[in-house]
Write an enzyme that holds these catalytic residues in place. Structure first.
Site, PDB file in Angstrom:
ATOM      1  N   LYS A   1       0.862  -1.183   0.000  1.00 25.03           N
ATOM      2  CA  LYS A   1       0.000   0.000   0.000  1.00 25.03           C
ATOM      3  C   LYS A   1       0.896   1.229   0.000  1.00 25.03           C
ATOM      4  O   LYS A   1       2.051   1.151   0.426  1.00 25.03           O
ATOM      5  CB  LYS A   1      -0.894   0.019   1.249  1.00 25.03           C
TER       6      LYS A   1
ATOM      7  N   ASP B   1      -7.147   4.400  -4.620  1.00 26.09           N
ATOM      8  CA  ASP B   1      -7.749   4.230  -3.291  1.00 26.09           C
ATOM      9  C   ASP B   1      -8.399   5.578  -2.983  1.00 26.09           C
ATOM     10  O   ASP B   1      -8.614   6.380  -3.908  1.00 26.09           O
ATOM     11  CB  ASP B   1      -6.692   3.846  -2.237  1.00 26.09           C
TER      12      ASP B   1
HETATM   13  P1  NDP Z   1     -13.146   7.676  -2.615  1.00 28.01           P
HETATM   14  O1  NDP Z   1     -12.096   8.692  -2.353  1.00 28.01           O
HETATM   15  O2  NDP Z   1     -13.675   7.508  -3.987  1.00 28.01           O
HETATM   16  O3  NDP Z   1     -14.395   7.891  -1.632  1.00 28.01           O
HETATM   17  C1  NDP Z   1     -14.236   7.887  -0.247  1.00 28.01           C
HETATM   18  C2  NDP Z   1     -15.560   8.260   0.380  1.00 28.01           C
HETATM   19  O4  NDP Z   1     -15.442   8.162   1.788  1.00 28.01           O
HETATM   20  C3  NDP Z   1     -15.951   9.700   0.090  1.00 28.01           C
HETATM   21  O5  NDP Z   1     -17.348   9.802   0.112  1.00 28.01           O
HETATM   22  C4  NDP Z   1     -15.342  10.441   1.271  1.00 28.01           C
HETATM   23  O6  NDP Z   1     -15.968  11.686   1.547  1.00 28.01           O
HETATM   24  C5  NDP Z   1     -15.558   9.464   2.393  1.00 28.01           C
HETATM   25  N1  NDP Z   1     -14.513   9.621   3.402  1.00 28.01           N
HETATM   26  C6  NDP Z   1     -13.174   9.521   3.215  1.00 28.01           C
HETATM   27  N2  NDP Z   1     -12.512   9.753   4.357  1.00 28.01           N
HETATM   28  C7  NDP Z   1     -13.456  10.012   5.280  1.00 28.01           C
HETATM   29  C8  NDP Z   1     -13.413  10.316   6.662  1.00 28.01           C
HETATM   30  N3  NDP Z   1     -12.248  10.407   7.319  1.00 28.01           N
HETATM   31  N4  NDP Z   1     -14.607  10.488   7.300  1.00 28.01           N
HETATM   32  C9  NDP Z   1     -15.783  10.383   6.636  1.00 28.01           C
HETATM   33  N5  NDP Z   1     -15.887  10.104   5.325  1.00 28.01           N
HETATM   34  C10 NDP Z   1     -14.744   9.912   4.664  1.00 28.01           C
HETATM   35  O7  NDP Z   1     -12.519   6.294  -2.079  1.00 28.01           O
HETATM   36  P2  NDP Z   1     -12.978   4.811  -2.414  1.00 28.01           P
HETATM   37  O8  NDP Z   1     -14.447   4.745  -2.604  1.00 28.01           O
HETATM   38  O9  NDP Z   1     -12.074   4.301  -3.465  1.00 28.01           O
HETATM   39  O10 NDP Z   1     -12.567   4.056  -1.059  1.00 28.01           O
HETATM   40  C11 NDP Z   1     -13.466   3.915   0.047  1.00 28.01           C
HETATM   41  C12 NDP Z   1     -12.968   2.809   0.939  1.00 28.01           C
HETATM   42  O11 NDP Z   1     -12.912   1.577   0.206  1.00 28.01           O
HETATM   43  C13 NDP Z   1     -11.557   2.982   1.513  1.00 28.01           C
HETATM   44  O12 NDP Z   1     -11.501   2.370   2.792  1.00 28.01           O
HETATM   45  C14 NDP Z   1     -10.696   2.193   0.547  1.00 28.01           C
HETATM   46  O13 NDP Z   1      -9.475   1.792   1.134  1.00 28.01           O
HETATM   47  C15 NDP Z   1     -11.614   1.013   0.280  1.00 28.01           C
HETATM   48  N6  NDP Z   1     -11.352   0.263  -0.934  1.00 28.01           N
HETATM   49  C16 NDP Z   1     -11.338   0.867  -2.159  1.00 28.01           C
HETATM   50  C17 NDP Z   1     -11.136   0.122  -3.293  1.00 28.01           C
HETATM   51  C18 NDP Z   1     -11.222   0.719  -4.658  1.00 28.01           C
HETATM   52  O14 NDP Z   1     -11.158  -0.050  -5.627  1.00 28.01           O
HETATM   53  N7  NDP Z   1     -11.395   2.008  -4.810  1.00 28.01           N
HETATM   54  C19 NDP Z   1     -10.837  -1.326  -3.217  1.00 28.01           C
HETATM   55  C20 NDP Z   1     -10.973  -1.885  -1.896  1.00 28.01           C
HETATM   56  C21 NDP Z   1     -11.177  -1.088  -0.809  1.00 28.01           C
HETATM   57  P3  NDP Z   1     -15.253  13.042   1.059  1.00 28.01           P
HETATM   58  O15 NDP Z   1     -15.357  13.043  -0.420  1.00 28.01           O
HETATM   59  O16 NDP Z   1     -15.994  14.125   1.728  1.00 28.01           O
HETATM   60  O17 NDP Z   1     -13.822  12.933   1.546  1.00 28.01           O
END
Ligand code: NDP
Length: 444
Positions: free
Chosen positions: A126, A166
């Site tokens: 990572k 991510d």
């Molecule tokens: P994005 O950046 O596309 O979206 C993240 C979402 O979570 C946004 O809505 C964001 O809101 C919110 N968020 C992020 N940090 C916080 C926080 N500290 N408190 C509250 N809300 C938060 O990321 P992904 O959708 O790609 O990833 C989401 C999760 O899934 C992560 O844990 C990631 O590690 C996991 N994941 C992702 C994969 C992928 O293929 N993308 C694969 C496997 C796991 P805002 O926009 O306001 O920050």
């Protein structure tokens, strides 16, 4: 003292002030107890758990770039190459102000077992930075990405380490990173996944994590005599994972009534309008207040609150530790049937135990969100073949992989006497293959 306890104490002592890393190690080691105790002397002599919990390599570097006002900015860059026993390192790059070494290590450690569960040949890693792409111009994001890759390119390669997206790293960022890698190395190779379709990306990679989550949920419910059709689903987040989880849940006949971002959340009893959500989040990069202002049926609330809504299936898809024990109590009180993680470690250790004690079907992210990295590995295969597969071909493979993951974690839980405990099942099933490969490759 039991070997797993010795190793946990060692991890805490040697990695101070990294609570997320301790939490991830604790959950895995607790789950592995039944396997380790069957052969404790052997594993202790081989120091297998010490080797598994110590990254192969931790790279930290300075990322300097110039903002639109001519001011030099400095961020911290990280790549933790955790374990390459079963394949080249693979795992995303997180761009978020909360990123530090402990967060990257927890994510890299989890990635080892997730990647193993896919059955594809990929090791765990990572990376990321405390850079925040939010509110930055495209030029600023490009300047950051170019500087980040100028250092990172020394350590990665199509057969060495293949980063991906991510939180905060989407198609735009991967494009800039890829351009700089190519310029520095003069190589057009599958060194990153999540690439655009015009330069080696895979169809269905964007949808993969969210769709994969729902394929697994549907199989889990089927195995317990029910299905998603007409169920109420609550989702947190509104990023890549959340959007495509909502889309697939609706395609499977469920009604999804919530989503959130880091400032607030939406309750939409008529069901989330995915097309509007995509427009607001993917195209306009706006806040959820915009969604609510354009949708009559939606209520917007500041802060957090998604888990207070009555639901059948809860899917945390935002970030780590976003579902705590108080949330778990509310979900159980409201009759939740299943909680399946779309994000990485979104449920606290205490909340996980509370849900399990109340017989809620609970699937950890390393199993339920593995669809993203699985399709990333399929992207690597397509790049090696110099071919592109159709959406349907990739989607079918994704579905098969997720169904397979569900049955492998279910079988492992049963074999070790913990039927229905998918945390134990996922950790054991992921561990066995990695441990076997590590032992076969000698003391390295
Ligand atoms: P994005 O950046 O596309 O979206 C993240 C979402 O979570 C946004 O809505 C964001 O809101 C919110 N968020 C992020 N940090 C916080 C926080 N500290 N408190 C509250 N809300 C938060 O990321 P992904 O959708 O790609 O990833 C989401 C999760 O899934 C992560 O844990 C990631 O590690 C996991 N994941 C992702 C994969 C992928 O293929 N993308 C694969 C496997 C796991 P805002 O926009 O306001 O920050």
């Amino acid at each position: 003292m039991a070997y797993v306890d010795e190793v946990y104490d060692r991890v805490v002592k040697q990695n101070p002030v990294q609570p997320e890393f301790h939490q991830a190690v604790k959950e895995v080691l607790e789950s592995l107890r039944p396997v380790i105790e069957r052969n404790e002397d052997h594993y202790r002599k081989e120091a297998l758990l010490e080797r598994l919990t110590t990254p192969d390599r931790q790279i930290m570097f300075r990322v300097s770039w110039v903002d639109d006002h001519g001011q030099v900015q400095v961020n911290n860059g990280y790549r933790v190459q955790f374990n390459d026993a079963i394949g080249p390192y693979k795992g995303g790059l997180r761009l978020h102000p909360t990123v530090n070494l402990g967060i990257i290590k927890f994510l890299g450690f989890e990635q080892i077992f997730k990647n193993s569960l896919t059955t594809l040949p990929i090791g765990g890693a990572k990376g990321g930075s405390d850079f925040d792409p939010k509110g930055k111009s495209d030029r600023e994001v490009m300047a950051f990405c170019q500087s980040f890759m100028t250092e990172l390119h020394k350590y990665i390669g199509a057969d060495i380490d293949v980063p991906a997206g991510d939180i905060g790293t989407g198609g735009r960022e991967i494009g800039y990173l890829y351009g700089q890698y190519k310029r520095l190395t003069n190589r057009y190779e599958g060194v990153l996944t999540g690439k655009g379709l015009s330069f080696g990306g895979s169809l269905a990679r964007t949808e993969a994590t969210g769709y994969g989550l729902l394929y697994l949920v549907e199989e889990l419910l089927k195995d317990h005599g029910t299905h998603l059709k007409n169920k109420t689903v609550t989702v947190s987040g509104s990023g890549n994972v959340a959007i495509y989880a909502i889309e697939k849940a609706q395609q499977l006949g469920a009604k999804v009534v919530t989503c959130s971002d880091s400032t607030g959340w939406v309750y939409d009893p008529a069901g989330i309008d995915v097309a509007l959500l995509k427009e607001v989040k993917e195209n306009r990069r706006q806040r959820l207040t915009e969604y609510a202002s354009q949708r009559e049926s939606a209520e917007y609330h500041e802060g957090r609150g998604v888990w207070s809504i009555k639901t059948d299936v809860a899917l945390p898809c935002a970030t780590q530790n976003e579902l705590n024990v108080e949330d778990a109590k509310q979900l159980v009180g409201n009759g939740v049937l299943a909680v399946c993680e779309g994000a990485n470690m979104p449920t606290t250790y205490e909340a996980t135990n509370y849900l399990k004690e109340h017989d809620i079907l609970f699937v950890p992210g390393k199993a339920s969100n593995a669809g993203g990295v699985a399709v990333s590995a399929l992207e690597m295969s397509q790049n090696s073949e110099r071919l592109s597969w159709s959406f349907a071909e990739v989607d079918t493979k994704l579905k098969d992989i997720m169904i397979n993951i569900y049955h492998s974690i279910d079988d492992a839980a049963k074999e070790y006497g913990h039927e229905g405990d998918y945390v134990i099942g996922a950790n054991i099933a992921g561990f066995l293959k990695v441990a076997d490969a590590m032992e076969a490759q000698g003391i390295v």
